[in-house]
Design a protein around this motif. Structure first.
Motif, PDB file in Angstrom:
ATOM      1  N   ALA A   1       0.858  -1.180   0.000  1.00 32.58           N
ATOM      2  CA  ALA A   1       0.000   0.000   0.000  1.00 32.58           C
ATOM      3  C   ALA A   1       0.896   1.232   0.000  1.00 32.58           C
ATOM      4  N   LYS A   2       0.545   2.202  -0.779  1.00 34.20           N
ATOM      5  CA  LYS A   2       1.431   3.355  -0.974  1.00 34.20           C
ATOM      6  C   LYS A   2       1.085   4.482  -0.013  1.00 34.20           C
ATOM      7  N   TYR A   3       1.822   4.524   1.057  1.00 30.35           N
ATOM      8  CA  TYR A   3       1.700   5.620   2.002  1.00 30.35           C
ATOM      9  C   TYR A   3       2.927   6.510   1.857  1.00 30.35           C
ATOM     10  N   HIS A   4       2.691   7.809   1.913  1.00 29.65           N
ATOM     11  CA  HIS A   4       3.765   8.766   1.706  1.00 29.65           C
ATOM     12  C   HIS A   4       4.041   9.528   2.998  1.00 29.65           C
ATOM     13  N   ARG A   5       5.270   9.948   3.146  1.00 30.45           N
ATOM     14  CA  ARG A   5       5.698  10.646   4.365  1.00 30.45           C
ATOM     15  C   ARG A   5       5.944  12.126   4.077  1.00 30.45           C
ATOM     16  N   GLU A   6       5.608  12.961   5.034  1.00 27.48           N
ATOM     17  CA  GLU A   6       5.870  14.396   4.912  1.00 27.48           C
ATOM     18  C   GLU A   6       6.479  14.882   6.218  1.00 27.48           C
TER      19      GLU A   6
ATOM     20  N   VAL B   1       6.693   1.638  10.928  1.00 24.78           N
ATOM     21  CA  VAL B   1       8.047   1.663  11.471  1.00 24.78           C
ATOM     22  C   VAL B   1       8.278   3.017  12.143  1.00 24.78           C
ATOM     23  N   GLU B   2       8.640   2.986  13.404  1.00 23.60           N
ATOM     24  CA  GLU B   2       8.956   4.208  14.140  1.00 23.60           C
ATOM     25  C   GLU B   2      10.469   4.399  14.266  1.00 23.60           C
ATOM     26  N   VAL B   3      11.183   3.317  14.583  1.00 18.92           N
ATOM     27  CA  VAL B   3      12.627   3.401  14.823  1.00 18.92           C
ATOM     28  C   VAL B   3      13.365   2.410  13.924  1.00 18.92           C
ATOM     29  N   PRO B   4      14.203   2.875  13.009  1.00 12.73           N
ATOM     30  CA  PRO B   4      15.010   1.960  12.202  1.00 12.73           C
ATOM     31  C   PRO B   4      16.050   1.242  13.063  1.00 12.73           C
ATOM     32  N   ARG B   5      16.368   0.021  12.673  1.00 12.87           N
ATOM     33  CA  ARG B   5      17.375  -0.744  13.400  1.00 12.87           C
ATOM     34  C   ARG B   5      18.712  -0.008  13.476  1.00 12.87           C
ATOM     35  N   TRP B   6      19.408  -0.167  14.586  1.00 13.77           N
ATOM     36  CA  TRP B   6      20.728   0.387  14.895  1.00 13.77           C
ATOM     37  C   TRP B   6      20.708   1.886  15.180  1.00 13.77           C
ATOM     38  N   THR B   7      19.535   2.512  15.216  1.00 14.79           N
ATOM     39  CA  THR B   7      19.464   3.934  15.553  1.00 14.79           C
ATOM     40  C   THR B   7      19.064   4.088  17.017  1.00 14.79           C
ATOM     41  N   ASN B   8      19.265   5.286  17.571  1.00 15.61           N
ATOM     42  CA  ASN B   8      19.058   5.524  19.003  1.00 15.61           C
ATOM     43  C   ASN B   8      17.897   6.448  19.335  1.00 15.61           C
ATOM     44  N   ALA B   9      17.491   7.309  18.395  1.00 11.66           N
ATOM     45  CA  ALA B   9      16.434   8.276  18.694  1.00 11.66           C
ATOM     46  C   ALA B   9      15.119   7.553  18.969  1.00 11.66           C
ATOM     47  N   LYS B  10      14.478   7.891  20.071  1.00 14.32           N
ATOM     48  CA  LYS B  10      13.232   7.240  20.465  1.00 14.32           C
ATOM     49  C   LYS B  10      12.063   7.910  19.738  1.00 14.32           C
TER      50      LYS B  10
ATOM     51  N   HIS C   1      25.212  -4.165  21.662  1.00 12.96           N
ATOM     52  CA  HIS C   1      24.178  -3.678  20.752  1.00 12.96           C
ATOM     53  C   HIS C   1      24.288  -2.179  20.504  1.00 12.96           C
ATOM     54  N   LYS C   2      24.056  -1.782  19.270  1.00 11.83           N
ATOM     55  CA  LYS C   2      24.016  -0.365  18.879  1.00 11.83           C
ATOM     56  C   LYS C   2      22.563   0.050  18.698  1.00 11.83           C
ATOM     57  N   GLY C   3      22.049   0.849  19.640  1.00 12.05           N
ATOM     58  CA  GLY C   3      20.668   1.316  19.538  1.00 12.05           C
ATOM     59  C   GLY C   3      19.676   0.160  19.578  1.00 12.05           C
ATOM     60  N   TYR C   4      18.589   0.326  18.810  1.00 17.38           N
ATOM     61  CA  TYR C   4      17.561  -0.714  18.723  1.00 17.38           C
ATOM     62  C   TYR C   4      18.076  -1.866  17.866  1.00 17.38           C
ATOM     63  N   ILE C   5      17.788  -3.105  18.256  1.00 12.77           N
ATOM     64  CA  ILE C   5      18.345  -4.258  17.551  1.00 12.77           C
ATOM     65  C   ILE C   5      17.376  -4.866  16.540  1.00 12.77           C
ATOM     66  N   TRP C   6      16.257  -4.201  16.301  1.00 14.21           N
ATOM     67  CA  TRP C   6      15.288  -4.586  15.284  1.00 14.21           C
ATOM     68  C   TRP C   6      14.745  -3.289  14.695  1.00 14.21           C
ATOM     69  N   ASN C   7      13.990  -3.391  13.628  1.00 12.32           N
ATOM     70  CA  ASN C   7      13.152  -2.270  13.201  1.00 12.32           C
ATOM     71  C   ASN C   7      11.955  -2.272  14.142  1.00 12.32           C
ATOM     72  N   TYR C   8      11.755  -1.157  14.825  1.00 11.62           N
ATOM     73  CA  TYR C   8      10.782  -1.111  15.919  1.00 11.62           C
ATOM     74  C   TYR C   8       9.618  -0.216  15.510  1.00 11.62           C
TER      75      TYR C   8
ATOM     76  N   LYS D   1      16.611  -6.232   6.473  1.00 14.91           N
ATOM     77  CA  LYS D   1      16.735  -4.876   5.940  1.00 14.91           C
ATOM     78  C   LYS D   1      16.557  -3.825   7.036  1.00 14.91           C
ATOM     79  N   VAL D   2      17.354  -2.769   6.963  1.00 22.24           N
ATOM     80  CA  VAL D   2      17.150  -1.612   7.832  1.00 22.24           C
ATOM     81  C   VAL D   2      16.092  -0.734   7.181  1.00 22.24           C
ATOM     82  N   LEU D   3      14.973  -0.537   7.845  1.00 25.26           N
ATOM     83  CA  LEU D   3      13.846   0.207   7.283  1.00 25.26           C
ATOM     84  C   LEU D   3      13.933   1.678   7.673  1.00 25.26           C
ATOM     85  N   SER D   4      12.973   2.467   7.200  1.00 25.96           N
ATOM     86  CA  SER D   4      12.976   3.909   7.437  1.00 25.96           C
ATOM     87  C   SER D   4      11.825   4.306   8.349  1.00 25.96           C
ATOM     88  N   CYS D   5      12.044   5.345   9.124  1.00 26.43           N
ATOM     89  CA  CYS D   5      10.989   5.871   9.990  1.00 26.43           C
ATOM     90  C   CYS D   5       9.793   6.291   9.139  1.00 26.43           C
TER      91      CYS D   5
END
Length: 325
Positions: free
Chosen positions: A38-43, A86-95, A125-132, A166-170
């Motif tokens: 499904a095509k959802y777009h981000r702004e 997806v809220e938090v991409p894997r290996w990132t730290n920002a909550k 571990h660096k940040g989150y260890i999954w796409n969260y 895969k590392v996904l995007s917020c």
């Protein structure tokens, strides 16, 4: 009301009814081999890594929507596939998290006492260890005691740990297979953690239940328990606890938890329970008293600054923490 309730039940099956939101685009397959989502777009609005930053979602038609309320829970009635935000991409730290108390529930970075929040790096571990992220159209009712944990919900959508390669995007919306669930008890609240995998991941065809994760991704579940047990310790807080002694429950159990949380969400959207500060503004749940028009939704978004401001552009603390058992 007699005719409304049967129609509400169809939201779980994603069939036509007053509680249904946008369908997948024409030609999109919900099968496990599909690569058409499904095509959802981000702004984005505001400066990333600042208190003003907001990420809004639009549907295929370009209309602003709430990721909490307007994205369907299930992808298709015939498949056990779910939409995940997806809220938090894997290996990132920002909550990053869905802003449940703001109109249209954009994604923002959580803050405490005016300071942006980051999770610590807990060796190895660096940040989150999954796409969260979270499942839309679910809500863990803080006034309803969970029969399995004897604790009330945490007032949020159900969390998801996506374990694909895969590392996904917020802000991405993906289709996931549910594999199991972990019952975290956080400050006497039930905070379920679903284990899932992107349906388009190369290993998705091999993973069908929680035991398959143990087989094909050895150590991942143990690392998940340890991550959730210790991630608040660097902040000076005690270790988190778990129901079932930290054991993962299987897919069938997880699906029942999801179904219950979906029912709680429906009660929330129909104003049948106390939602407190939760903002239920939506553009596609026509039976909800919180429904708004596309024009009203656009006006809400346009009230949020779109300029790049000069507020705090804080980076995560890259300190590593070494914690013993």
């Amino acid at each position: 009301m007699r005719t409304l309730l049967p129609l509400l039940r169809t939201a779980w099956a994603c069939r036509v009814g007053p509680f249904v939101v946008a369908r997948p685009p024409r030609g999109a397959s919900a099968g496990p081999g599909s690569r058409t989502m499904a095509k959802y777009h981000r702004e984005e609005r505001g400066q990333p890594r600042s208190p003003s930053y907001r990420l809004f979602l639009k549907n295929e038609a370009g209309h602003y929507i709430s990721p909490f309320h307007d994205i369907p829970l299930k992808v298709d009635s015939k498949e056990s596939l779910f939409n995940m935000i997806v809220e938090v991409p894997r290996w990132t730290n920002a909550k990053m998290e869905i802003a449940t108390e703001e109109p249209l529930n954009p994604i923002k970075q959580d803050a405490k006492n005016g300071k942006l929040r980051y999770v610590a790096n807990i060796f190895p571990h660096k940040g989150y260890i999954w796409n969260y992220g979270a499942l839309p159209q679910t809500w863990e009712d803080p006034h309803q005691k969970d029969k399995n944990t004897d604790c009330c919900g945490d007032n949020d959508p159900i969390d998801v740990c996506e374990i694909g390669s895969k590392v996904l995007s917020c802000g991405e919306v993906i289709h996931v297979k549910i594999l199991g669930i972990l019952a975290l008890i956080d400050q006497n609240e039930t905070d379920w953690k679903l284990i899932a995998i992107n349906v388009n991941d190369p290993e998705a065809s091999k993973l069908h239940d929680i035991d398959d994760v143990k087989k094909y991704k050895p150590g991942y579940l143990e690392a998940t328990v340890n991550w959730f047990r210790f991630y608040k310790v660097p902040e000076g807080k005690p270790e988190n606890q778990f129901a079932f002694n930290g054991a993962f429950k299987n897919k069938a159990f997880a699906l029942e938890v999801i179904k219950s949380a979906h029912e709680c969400w429906k009660a929330l959207l129909l104003k049948k329970c106390d939602g407190g500060a939760i903002n239920c503004t939506n553009v596609q749940v026509s039976s909800s008293p919180f429904h708004c028009t596309q024009e009203e939704a656009r006006s809400l978004v346009e009230s949020v600054s779109s300029s790049v401001n000069k507020e705090s552009n804080e980076d995560a603390d890259q300190t590593w923490h070494f914690l013993g058992e």
